[in-house]
Motif scaffolding. Structure first.
Motif, short mmCIF file in Angstrom:
data_model
loop_
_atom_site.label_atom_id
_atom_site.label_comp_id
_atom_site.label_asym_id
_atom_site.label_seq_id
_atom_site.Cartn_x
_atom_site.Cartn_y
_atom_site.Cartn_z
N SER A 127 22.47 54.59 12.68
CA SER A 127 21.88 55.15 11.57
C SER A 127 21.71 56.79 11.39
CB SER A 127 20.83 54.40 11.20
OG SER A 127 19.56 53.91 11.63
N LEU A 128 20.47 57.09 12.29
CA LEU A 128 20.63 58.40 12.78
C LEU A 128 21.60 59.72 12.76
CD1 LEU A 128 18.00 60.28 13.31
CD2 LEU A 128 19.62 59.90 15.90
N ILE A 129 22.44 58.35 13.45
CA ILE A 129 24.71 59.53 13.24
C ILE A 129 24.18 59.09 12.01
CG2 ILE A 129 26.14 60.05 13.59
CD1 ILE A 129 25.74 58.46 16.66
N ILE A 130 24.37 58.54 10.62
CA ILE A 130 24.96 58.13 9.52
C ILE A 130 24.06 59.45 8.66
CG2 ILE A 130 25.38 57.06 7.91
CD1 ILE A 130 26.00 54.99 9.85
N ARG A 131 23.01 59.50 8.99
CA ARG A 131 22.35 60.17 8.05
C ARG A 131 22.47 61.48 8.23
NH1 ARG A 131 17.40 57.49 9.01
NH2 ARG A 131 16.95 58.86 10.73
N MET A 132 22.88 62.50 9.62
CA MET A 132 22.95 63.06 9.92
C MET A 132 24.67 64.26 9.07
SD MET A 132 22.25 63.80 13.82
CE MET A 132 20.85 63.62 14.86
N LEU A 133 25.58 62.88 8.92
CA LEU A 133 26.22 62.82 8.58
C LEU A 133 26.52 63.12 7.17
CD1 LEU A 133 28.66 61.10 10.99
CD2 LEU A 133 28.66 62.95 10.42
N ALA A 134 25.58 62.14 6.49
CA ALA A 134 25.35 61.85 5.37
C ALA A 134 24.85 63.62 4.54
CB ALA A 134 24.73 61.31 4.41
N ASP A 135 23.99 64.05 5.50
CA ASP A 135 22.86 65.55 5.25
C ASP A 135 24.09 66.47 5.36
OD1 ASP A 135 20.93 63.24 4.60
OD2 ASP A 135 19.75 63.99 6.68
N ALA A 136 25.05 66.58 6.06
CA ALA A 136 25.63 67.70 6.20
C ALA A 136 27.30 67.97 5.40
CB ALA A 136 26.16 67.62 8.06
N GLY A 137 26.50 66.25 4.31
CA GLY A 137 28.41 66.32 3.54
C GLY A 137 29.23 65.41 3.66
N PHE A 138 29.91 65.08 5.01
CA PHE A 138 30.31 64.00 5.63
C PHE A 138 30.83 62.78 4.95
CE2 PHE A 138 30.16 67.35 9.19
CZ PHE A 138 31.37 67.93 8.76
N GLN A 139 32.02 62.18 4.85
CA GLN A 139 31.42 60.25 4.32
C GLN A 139 31.82 59.94 5.57
OE1 GLN A 139 34.83 58.44 1.39
NE2 GLN A 139 35.99 60.50 2.20
N VAL A 140 31.06 58.80 5.67
CA VAL A 140 30.79 57.36 6.40
C VAL A 140 31.61 56.48 5.76
CG1 VAL A 140 29.93 56.08 8.45
CG2 VAL A 140 29.19 58.60 7.35
N VAL A 141 33.18 55.87 6.24
CA VAL A 141 33.49 54.96 5.08
C VAL A 141 32.82 53.84 6.46
CG1 VAL A 141 35.11 56.34 4.98
CG2 VAL A 141 35.43 55.18 6.39
N GLY A 142 32.58 53.96 7.28
CA GLY A 142 32.79 52.29 7.92
C GLY A 142 31.28 52.26 9.16
N GLU A 143 31.00 51.36 9.66
CA GLU A 143 29.92 51.54 10.79
C GLU A 143 30.29 49.81 11.76
OE1 GLU A 143 26.03 50.94 10.61
OE2 GLU A 143 26.48 51.40 8.37
N ALA A 144 30.24 50.04 13.39
CA ALA A 144 30.32 48.90 14.14
C ALA A 144 29.79 49.53 15.24
CB ALA A 144 31.65 48.98 14.32
N SER A 145 28.59 47.69 15.24
CA SER A 145 28.00 47.67 17.01
C SER A 145 28.78 47.79 17.89
CB SER A 145 27.15 46.76 16.63
OG SER A 145 27.25 45.46 15.81
N SER A 146 29.93 47.42 17.98
CA SER A 146 30.59 46.96 18.80
C SER A 146 32.41 47.51 19.52
CB SER A 146 31.11 45.47 19.32
OG SER A 146 31.85 44.98 18.42
N ALA A 147 32.59 47.54 20.06
CA ALA A 147 33.99 47.94 20.28
C ALA A 147 35.06 47.43 19.38
CB ALA A 147 34.38 48.15 21.64
N ALA A 148 35.13 45.96 19.29
CA ALA A 148 35.97 44.90 18.93
C ALA A 148 35.66 44.52 17.84
CB ALA A 148 35.15 43.41 19.38
N ALA A 149 34.52 45.12 16.88
CA ALA A 149 34.38 45.40 15.54
C ALA A 149 34.60 46.64 14.94
CB ALA A 149 32.77 45.39 14.42
#
Length: 132
Positions: free
Chosen positions: A23-45
């Protein structure tokens, strides 16, 4: 793909088994104007999300249960050669950095992540993609 990419059009997936780090990385990206299209908590996911969302960049941690971020990076490079990988980790010894780069990572960022460092890394990748 001759379309010029920018912060808003770059599609990013964030992979980290820590909800807080993700969530910290996603917030940093959003604040900088980047688009996060997905997230996962494991390599398989992550591989499922990559298949569905077709990101340009994956930001992954190294230390995760079952499959490491290094193995995930290798898998992405084998199956999605047009996807750039940024490895982030609290393990920043030289051999770990070299292993990540050897696996095909475009960049390595040590935790705790500084927002500007993340932005600089993505800007470098954007510049490279727009030259291709």
């Amino acid at each position: 793909m001759n379309e010029i990419l920018n912060r808003e059009s770059l599609k990013i997936v964030v992979v980290d088994d820590s909800d807080f780090s993700r969530s910290l990385i996603i917030r940093m990206l959003a604040d900088a104007g980047f688009q996060v299209v997905g997230e996962a908590s494991s390599a398989a996911a992550a591989l499922q999300v990559i298949k569905e969302k077709k990101p340009n960049v994956v930001i992954t941690d190294i230390v995760m249960p079952e499959v490491s971020g290094i193995e995930l990076t290798e898998s992405i490079n084998q199956n999605y050669s047009d996807v750039y990988v940024i490895v982030v980790s609290s393990l920043s010894q030289e051999h770990v950095v070299l292993e990540a780069i050897g696996a095909g990572a475009a960049d390595f960022i040590a935790k705790p992540i500084q927002s500007q460092q993340l932005v600089d890394s993505l800007e470098k990748i954007l510049s490279q993609m727009n030259k291709e």
